[in-house]
Design an enzyme around this catalytic site. Structure first.
Site, PDB file in Angstrom:
ATOM      1  N   TYR A 123       0.810  -1.212   0.000  1.00  0.00           N
ATOM      2  CA  TYR A 123       0.000   0.000   0.000  1.00  0.00           C
ATOM      3  C   TYR A 123       0.852   1.275   0.000  1.00  0.00           C
ATOM      4  O   TYR A 123       0.358   2.358  -0.300  1.00  0.00           O
ATOM      5  CB  TYR A 123      -0.896  -0.011   1.230  1.00  0.00           C
ATOM      6  CG  TYR A 123      -2.260   0.559   0.985  1.00  0.00           C
ATOM      7  CD1 TYR A 123      -3.321  -0.265   0.641  1.00  0.00           C
ATOM      8  CD2 TYR A 123      -2.502   1.917   1.105  1.00  0.00           C
ATOM      9  CE1 TYR A 123      -4.581   0.256   0.424  1.00  0.00           C
ATOM     10  CE2 TYR A 123      -3.754   2.437   0.896  1.00  0.00           C
ATOM     11  CZ  TYR A 123      -4.790   1.605   0.557  1.00  0.00           C
ATOM     12  OH  TYR A 123      -6.031   2.114   0.342  1.00  0.00           O
ATOM     13  N   LYS A 170       0.038 -13.863   5.481  1.00  0.00           N
ATOM     14  CA  LYS A 170       0.210 -14.920   4.471  1.00  0.00           C
ATOM     15  C   LYS A 170       1.660 -15.384   4.592  1.00  0.00           C
ATOM     16  O   LYS A 170       2.422 -15.419   3.609  1.00  0.00           O
ATOM     17  CB  LYS A 170      -0.115 -14.344   3.078  1.00  0.00           C
ATOM     18  CG  LYS A 170      -0.174 -15.356   1.980  1.00  0.00           C
ATOM     19  CD  LYS A 170      -1.502 -16.076   1.877  1.00  0.00           C
ATOM     20  CE  LYS A 170      -1.446 -17.141   0.806  1.00  0.00           C
ATOM     21  NZ  LYS A 170      -2.648 -17.998   0.758  1.00  0.00           N
ATOM     22  N   ASP A 203      -6.459 -15.842   3.624  1.00  0.00           N
ATOM     23  CA  ASP A 203      -7.557 -16.414   2.826  1.00  0.00           C
ATOM     24  C   ASP A 203      -8.503 -17.218   3.709  1.00  0.00           C
ATOM     25  O   ASP A 203      -9.735 -17.109   3.607  1.00  0.00           O
ATOM     26  CB  ASP A 203      -7.038 -17.237   1.637  1.00  0.00           C
ATOM     27  CG  ASP A 203      -5.807 -18.059   1.959  1.00  0.00           C
ATOM     28  OD1 ASP A 203      -5.171 -17.811   2.997  1.00  0.00           O
ATOM     29  OD2 ASP A 203      -5.475 -18.972   1.181  1.00  0.00           O
ATOM     30  N   ASP A 227      -6.839  -3.212   4.681  1.00  0.00           N
ATOM     31  CA  ASP A 227      -7.728  -2.392   3.844  1.00  0.00           C
ATOM     32  C   ASP A 227      -8.897  -3.247   3.351  1.00  0.00           C
ATOM     33  O   ASP A 227     -10.067  -2.866   3.455  1.00  0.00           O
ATOM     34  CB  ASP A 227      -6.903  -1.882   2.652  1.00  0.00           C
ATOM     35  CG  ASP A 227      -7.723  -1.027   1.709  1.00  0.00           C
ATOM     36  OD1 ASP A 227      -8.431  -0.139   2.202  1.00  0.00           O
ATOM     37  OD2 ASP A 227      -7.663  -1.263   0.489  1.00  0.00           O
TER      38      ASP A 227
END
Ligand code: NAD
Length: 333
Positions: A123, A170, A203, A227
């Site tokens: 980001y 992740k 996920d 986000d």
């Protein structure tokens, strides 16, 4: 008197900002507002979307309430929201999301807080073209950045009577960047034995959150996952029109709604000002104005529970300014 910079912003921003300002003024909290522009409309007037006077005002007041600001897609000026976060090192983005009385959604009993790292990760926009055949973006995660956001999440949990912090990552694939984030979160967690700590791969977390959101408490995430996850969680509790947020730094804090400038609704007096009003509630608590904050929140929740004197997006018939009037009237009861 507390000094607060008010940035009305673009699109529906001026309407919801005016509604929030009137509600705060009626709450009994003494606020001296310094109104300064930023955004697309300001770009057209002065050639910059973020004038130096606006930055100076935030710098000196140290607290701002901000309406949404349009960011052109693809080309055009860079996000004013990202620029403000960078300028004032607003490293923690805090979004409390809970089921509201009278707001019909698929879920009940949701009460979670998303704590998103606000300055690093993909980001940060560190990206470039490689010739004209590829583009590269750098995912920067630092130990310092991860540590201060993890500590913020645990301190928030302690201060607000929360029981559990879940780090989302992740790290199975991005072993360096997300691995570092997770490692730091684990280290900080060890200093807070009274708070349960878990971690989850992003996920899987997305699936579990839509299956059983009531099992989550405080979530801590790197910037990009934060986000996405915070909008997903806003959807669980009735949409972005209702979700408040705070951007917190060491020296300065900016409070804003989660939603954007919704240009389709601009100038129609039909936007829901709840998200910015509840952001103002977070701001008042930050300023130590607990009674005024409770008064506003109580009035909003009581109108929601009644179900009729609310805005059209959630099944009522009120416009933006009429909803502000209703909150003010409810506070006086
Ligand atoms: P958006 O949040 O502005 O609007 C999406 C839809 O949500 C709207 O069409 C509307 O139907 C609904 N909505 C949003 N806020 C509402 C409200 N208060 N009351 C009633 N309905 C509401 O998202 P977008 O269309 O993707 O973005 C528009 C612009 O806002 C873009 O330029 C984007 O970059 C910017 N944006 C700014 C911020 C910010 O300032 N923090 C945040 C998100 C998006």
């Amino acid at each position: 008197m507390h000094k607060v910079t008010l940035i009305p912003g673009d699109g529906i921003g001026p309407e919801v900002a005016e509604a929030a300002r009137r509600v705060v003024d009626a709450s009994g909290a003494g606020i001296e507002w310094h109104v300064h522009p930023a955004g697309e409309a300001q770009m057209a007037v002065s050639g910059t979307p973020l004038p130096e006077e606006t930055l100076d005002s935030v710098r000196s007041d140290r607290v701002a309430l901000k309406g949404p600001i349009t960011t052109p897609v693809g080309s055009g000026f860079r996000s004013v929201n990202v620029a403000l976060r960078k300028e004032f090192d607003l490293y923690a983005n805090v979004r409390p999301l809970r089921s509201l009385p009278g707001v019909k959604t698929r879920y009940e009993g949701v009460d979670l807080v998303v704590v998103r790292e606000n300055t690093e990760d993909l980001y940060a926009g560190i990206e470039h073209m490689i010739g004209d055949y590829a583009a590269e973006s750098i995912k920067l995660i630092t130990r310092t950045g991860s540590e201060r956001i993890a500590r913020y999440a645990f301190d928030y949990a302690v201060a607000n009577g929360r029981k559990k912090v879940t780090a989302i990552h992740k790290a199975n694939i991005m072993k360096c960047t997300d691995g570092l984030f997770l490692d730091v979160c684990r280290g900080v967690a060890a200093e807070y034995p009274q708070i349960e700590f878990t971690d989850e791969i992003v996920d899987a977390a997305c699936m579990h959150i839509v299956q059983r959101p009531e099992q989550y408490d405080v979530l801590v995430l790197p910037n990009l996952y934060g986000d996405i996850m915070s909008d997903l969680c806003a959807g669980l509790v009735g949409g972005i029109g209702l979700a408040p947020s705070a951007n917190i730094g060491k020296d300065c804090a900016i409070f804003e709604a989660v939603h954007g400038s919704a240009p389709k609704h601009a100038g129609k007096n039909d936007a829901n000002p709840t998200a910015l009003i509840l952001s103002a509630v977070m701001m008042l608590r930050h300023l130590g104005e607990r009674e005024a904050a409770d008064r506003i929140e109580g009035a909003v929740l009581s109108l929601f529970a009644g179900g009729e004197r609310v805005t059209r997006d959630i099944g009522g018939s009120l416009g933006t300014s009429e909803f502000a009037d209703a909150v003010i009237e409810e506070m006086s009861k």
